[in-house]
Write an enzyme that holds these catalytic residues in place. Structure first.
Site, PDB file in Angstrom:
ATOM      1  N   CYS B 142       3.494 -31.187  -6.766  1.00 30.98           N
ATOM      2  CA  CYS B 142       2.057 -31.092  -6.807  1.00 30.98           C
ATOM      3  C   CYS B 142       1.493 -31.159  -5.146  1.00 30.98           C
ATOM      4  O   CYS B 142       1.585 -32.133  -4.728  1.00 30.98           O
ATOM      5  CB  CYS B 142       1.467 -32.195  -7.678  1.00 30.98           C
ATOM      6  SG  CYS B 142      -0.352 -31.709  -7.885  1.00 30.98           S
ATOM      7  N   CYS B 391       1.267   4.951   5.007  1.00 26.22           N
ATOM      8  CA  CYS B 391       0.834   6.366   4.473  1.00 26.22           C
ATOM      9  C   CYS B 391       0.213   5.855   3.102  1.00 26.22           C
ATOM     10  O   CYS B 391       0.836   5.214   2.170  1.00 26.22           O
ATOM     11  CB  CYS B 391       1.842   7.322   4.280  1.00 26.22           C
ATOM     12  SG  CYS B 391       1.718   8.740   3.394  1.00 26.22           S
TER      13      CYS B 391
HETATM   14  S1  SF4 Z   1      -1.229  12.167   7.964  1.00 21.74           S
HETATM   15 FE1  SF4 Z   1       0.070  12.413   5.994  1.00 21.74          FE
HETATM   16  S2  SF4 Z   1       1.944  11.503   6.544  1.00 21.74           S
HETATM   17 FE2  SF4 Z   1       0.522  10.552   8.007  1.00 21.74          FE
HETATM   18  S3  SF4 Z   1      -0.031   8.842   6.747  1.00 21.74           S
HETATM   19 FE3  SF4 Z   1      -1.698  10.349   6.175  1.00 21.74          FE
HETATM   20  S4  SF4 Z   1      -1.014  11.217   4.339  1.00 21.74           S
HETATM   21 FE4  SF4 Z   1       0.649  10.021   5.326  1.00 21.74          FE
END
Ligand code: SF4
Ligand SMILES: Cc1cc2nc3c(=O)[nH]c(=O)nc-3n(C[C@H](O)[C@H](O)[C@H](O)COP(=O)(O)OP(=O)(O)OC[C@H]3O[C@@H](n4cnc5c(N)ncnc54)[C@H](O)[C@@H]3O)c2cc1C
Ligand SMILES: Cc1cc2nc3c(=O)[nH]c(=O)nc-3n(C[C@H](O)[C@H](O)[C@H](O)COP(=O)(O)O)c2cc1C
Ligand code: SF4
Lengths: 450, 411
Positions: B142, B391
């Site tokens: 704890c 991405c």
């Molecule tokens: S430009 Fe295209 S590949 Fe690059 S992060 Fe954006 S969606 Fe993904």
């Protein structure tokens, strides 16, 4: 660059043909939408669903990566999960009270439902096991959503279910009424195949004219879900001219001929009379068949129209001219063909009552349109041929079947009815919901008889 | 699709669980009606919130919870300055009796305890045993107001104390399984776990919340939660700590060899499965239940069962520790692995996030070409994987094996 992942086609692209307007979510889109759901404790969305789909639970299942659980959850309440996901007027049903509306925009519940159904049908997961076979025969007349729902429920309970359908293909108005840009026939047939896999037999091109014969053939209970296949007419002067059609005959023509027409012919200028979903569908189909100008004329004001707001918006986006609060006076013709339409502006006598007898024409507001085609979309009525054959069954008005609330019992023992023929025309999901309840009542009836 | 029958049942310390999902010692297990509700919904068991002897005063402060948000996401983590239960052993033993009577062997009833001295620990154990408890869990971790040898420190931060107290408890518990809940906040967690093992415990509960400061109200400079103008450090739980928990579980599974019940950051069945793949036999839930309700048990069971059906795995047992062979020391990783980034332009939305990442955090291998199209220079790409993490689109960027040697900077 084209918009690859957005789910709705742009109006210019839509008008080019009968491609489905809304595309199915990609997985990340579904997840994103599901993760917006608040998963409200006393979820108001579920209360708005006629079939009582546990919406919060199925969305939670998407969010918790349990897609198969999600589809199970939906199908338990609505066997036509995918179809309803495409055609339900959600803004008037589940989405209406979505709590998220007060934060930003309501959850796109229908799109999520469509997504899970689609994932399932793509993977062709088999339906859950049937209960012990009962060897009791039940006949269903009509393969619209009401008939399909009753059939699926009873087959799941182990009954031997046969659907008799007058048309060449099953599905009722899903197959012959709602045009492909909103509901592709492949989507309908996929879900019907699913129902067949539960064990339902479907006999098409078999119009039932006499229910006594079914009883003689050892069917222990009969369900009538014959819908409203007739088109109502206004009775206008000029209604019999060439080039005047009912929306149902026009839509059926478009659908059966895959985006062309054989029996009906759409000219350059079209007027569609009516303010409901059927009118919207007729107008958007006329545009797709090359009409250069489509005028929709209806009694109601824009916010009074019975069509779903979404459908109205779609028509408006595509360029349908929407003329509100007008009443048709006559259809003008020459040499037996339509050449024009004459109407007049109206106001309501009593506020809030949007029916023809409450409309007062406003003198001096007469107008006419030059048109080649007139489509009437002012409502559907029962097929009078049907009603006569169904002996001992109480009807009302032009042949609506009278059935008890909740149990959907007709006046004749062992005969049940639901869907449009009883509720006088509602929605696919309402037909499913009532079909579910009718199936329970049929099961109870047959259990008592044994 | 072909499916196989799946059984979610699992044995842990000789006790049978209907499924691997348990309510951890926390508010969802600190009230009898709540416990009944949760167990009825299908949780395989519950660890009743940590209790103590009657004379031990527990004075709680409010507010005690603060959520950690990230951008628009609430409860990415949750901090609490709760203490052990206000309810003492007299109440807890009654609850155990009621639950055992109601649920029998259908549900596992465990209870968590904490004491200041040997007599307390052993007294608590005896009373739990008499009440019919299935498993005894000891909170050595704890983060607030611990009763270990050093005030403020957690018991499990002292190796000798851990071994000693474990021995006290186990000698009193005898056949009843003893689980020690440890903290990840130590320099050498393996040494702590080995002390637990030496002390004779049957299993480890790994691992508790992480001491944290939850954030500051920049208007008045007072950090959260604000208790009459002051705060203290919170215990952080929820999704934010999952990677830490996974590390602890896998490390202990590989080295110590005691069964593990996992806790810390699991929300859905995939999280729980990951705990199990790292070696946990059962998985405990607290924050997820506090946020979404007991209902989630349905998705945990269904989700795992469907996964197992599709994988053709019929027993939960066969999943435990399945990922351990793939976790090695850094020195044992291949130095020859040469991968480069490949962008699926059909999925790409031209946001340029990969470009940013590669320019300012990578190796300047991505350029924006015609129509903002990201293009990877394979020779410049080290294959670090940063662009893939940045991405926004799933499966848009893939790391693929490459033959092309990489260019090394010359200036
Ligand atoms: S430009 Fe295209 S590949 Fe690059 S992060 Fe954006 S969606 Fe993904
Ligand atoms: C153009 C149009 C658009 C619509 N859009 C929507 C929408 O977007 N969303 C929505 O929810 N609802 C919509 N609806 C309404 C919806 O389609 C109906 O509410 C629903 O189909 C009613 O189902 P049902 O099963 O009662 O009848 P139907 O779908 O009408 O099915 C009845 C079936 O019974 C068959 N049948 C009739 N008599 C016999 C007989 N004697 N023997 C054998 N078979 C017989 C018919 O051929 C038909 O196949 C729309 C309707 C139309 C016309
Ligand atoms: C408000 C609160 C109170 C808690 N009380 C206890 C406790 O009394 N005893 C204990 O062993 N763990 C306690 N915990 C820790 C939880 O049991 C659990 O191990 C931890 O929250 C990590 O798991 P999670 O990410 O699933 O929440 C508490 C956690 C919270 C959030
Ligand atoms: S009302 Fe809206 S936010 Fe609430 S559970 Fe339903 S869909 Fe989710």
């Amino acid at each position: 660059m084209s918009n690859k992942t957005a789910t709705t086609l742009l109006p210019e692209e839509r008008k080019k043909g009968f491609r489905e307007i809304h595309r199915c979510y990609e997985p990340h889109q579904a997840y994103l939408e599901a993760s917006r759901c608040l998963m409200c404790e006393d979820a108001p969305c579920t209360k708005g669903c006629p079939a009582g789909v546990d919406i919060k639970a199925f969305i939670r299942k998407i969010r918790f990566h349990n897609l198969r659980g999600a589809i199970r959850e939906i199908r338990e309440a609505n066997v036509l999960a995918g179809i309803c996901g495409k055609v339900c007027p959600q803004e008037l049903l589940c989405q209406k009270e979505c709590s998220n509306t007060e934060i930003d925009i309501p959850i796109n519940i229908a799109a999520l439902q469509r997504y899970v159904a689609d994932v399932e049908l793509r993977r062709s997961v088999s339906p859950s096991a049937r209960q012990f076979a009962q060897r009791i025969k039940v006949a269903i007349i009509g393969s619209g959503p009401a008939g399909l729902a009753v059939a699926a429920n009873l087959a799941q309970k182990g009954y031997e279910v046969t659907i008799f359908e007058a048309e060449a293909k099953p599905g009722g108005l899903l197959t012959y009424g709602i045009p492909p840009h909103r509901l592709p026939s492949s989507a309908v047939q996929k879900e019907i195949r699913y129902i067949k896999r539960i064990g339902v037999k479907i006999r098409c091109k078999t119009k039932i004219m006499n229910i006594d014969e079914l009883f003689k053939k050892d069917f222990k209970a009969i369900f009538i879900g014959v819908g409203l296949p007739g088109a109502r007419k206004i009775g206008l002067p000029g209604e019999n001219l060439k080039g005047v059609y009912t929306a149902l005959e026009f839509l059926k023509d478009v659908i059966t001929n895959k985006g062309r027409t054989k029996q009906t012919k759409i000219g350059k200028r079209v007027v569609v009379i009516g303010g409901g979903d059927v009118a919207m569908d007729a107008a958007s189909c006329a545009l797709r068949l090359g009409a250069q100008r489509v005028d929709l004329v209806c009694l109601e004001g824009y916010d009074e129209m019975p069509s779903s707001p979404e459908e109205r918006r779609i028509c408006w986006e595509e360029g349908v001219e929407i003329n509100t609060r007008v009443m048709p006076l006559k259809i003008i013709g020459s040499k037996g063909r339509v050449t024009g339409y004459k109407g007049i502006g109206i106001r309501w006598r009593k506020p809030g009552l949007f029916i023809p007898s409450n409309a007062i024409p406003i003198p001096g507001t007469e107008f006419s349109l030059k048109v080649d085609t007139v489509i009437e979309a002012i409502g559907q009525i029962p097929d009078t041929g049907n009603v006569k054959g169904f002996k001992g069954i109480e009807t009302a008005g032009p042949g609506y079947i009278v059935a008890k609330k909740k149990t959907f019992k007709t006046s004749r023992p062992g005969v049940f009815a639901a869907g449009d023929i009883v509720n006088r025309g509602a929605t696919a999901v309402q037909a499913v919901a009532d079909g579910n309840a009718a199936a329970e009542a049929i099961d109870a009836y047959l259990k008592r008889k044994r | 699709m072909k499916t196989i029958p799946v059984n979610l049942g699992i044995e842990f310390c000789g006790v049978k669980f209907n499924n691997p999902f348990i309510l951890s010692a926390a508010p969802p297990t600190d009230d009898l009606d709540m416990l009944k509700r949760g167990l009825e919904m299908g949780w395989a068991g519950a660890v009743l919130k940590t209790t103590s002897v009657e004379k031990n005063k527990v004075e709680l402060v409010y507010p005690m919870i603060s959520g950690l948000s990230f951008e628009n996401k609430k409860v990415v983590g949750m901090g609490n300055i709760d203490l052990i239960s206000e309810h003492h052993i007299d109440l807890v033993e009654k609850r155990i009796e009621v639950l055992k009577k109601e649920f029998g062997d259908e549900r596992v009833i465990a209870a968590s305890i904490m004491g200041a001295k040997k007599e307390d620990w052993q007294h608590l154990v005896k009373r739990l045993k008499a009440a019919g408890v299935d498993i005894i869990e000891c909170s050595f971790s704890c983060p607030q107001g611990s009763m270990g040898e050093v005030p403020g420190a957690m018991l499990a931060q002292s190796i000798p104390a851990t071994e000693m107290v474990t021995r006290w408890v186990k000698s009193a518990a005898k056949k009843t399984p003893v689980v020690i809940k440890i903290t990840p906040m130590v320099a050498d967690i393996v040494a702590v776990a080995n002390a637990v093992k030496k002390g004779g415990a049957d299993a480890i509960c790994a691992s508790n919340t992480i001491p944290s400061l939850m954030g500051i109200d920049i208007e008045n400079f007072i950090p959260n939660p604000n208790v009459a103008g002051k705060t203290t450090y919170s215990g952080l739980s929820g999704p934010a700590i999952k990677p830490i928990t996974l590390k602890v579980i896998s490390e202990l599974s590989k080295t110590v060899g005691l069964p593990i019940t996992g806790t810390g950051g699991a929300v859905n069945w995939i999280d729980a499965l990951e705990f199990m793949l790292c070696g946990a036999t059962t998985v405990q839930f607290c924050t997820a239940v506090m946020h979404y309700g007991y209902d989630i048990i349905e998705d945990l069971c269904e989700g795992l069962a469907f996964y197992m059906e599709e994988k053709g795995i019929s027993r939960v047992k066969d999943l435990i520790g399945k990922s351990l062979p793939y976790i090695v020391g850094h020195d044992d990783l291949s130095r020859k692995n040469r991968v480069t980034s490949h962008i699926d332009l059909k999925k790409c939305v031209r946001c340029g996030l990969c470009y940013y990442a590669c320019q300012d955090g990578g190796h300047q291998a991505i350029e924006l070409g015609r129509e903002r199209r990201p293009e990877v220079d394979e020779e410049k790409c080290f294959g670090c994987g940063l662009c893939q993490s940045a991405c926004p689109i799933d499966d848009c960027i893939e790391l693929k094996e490459s033959e092309k040697p990489r260019k090394i900077a010359t200036v």
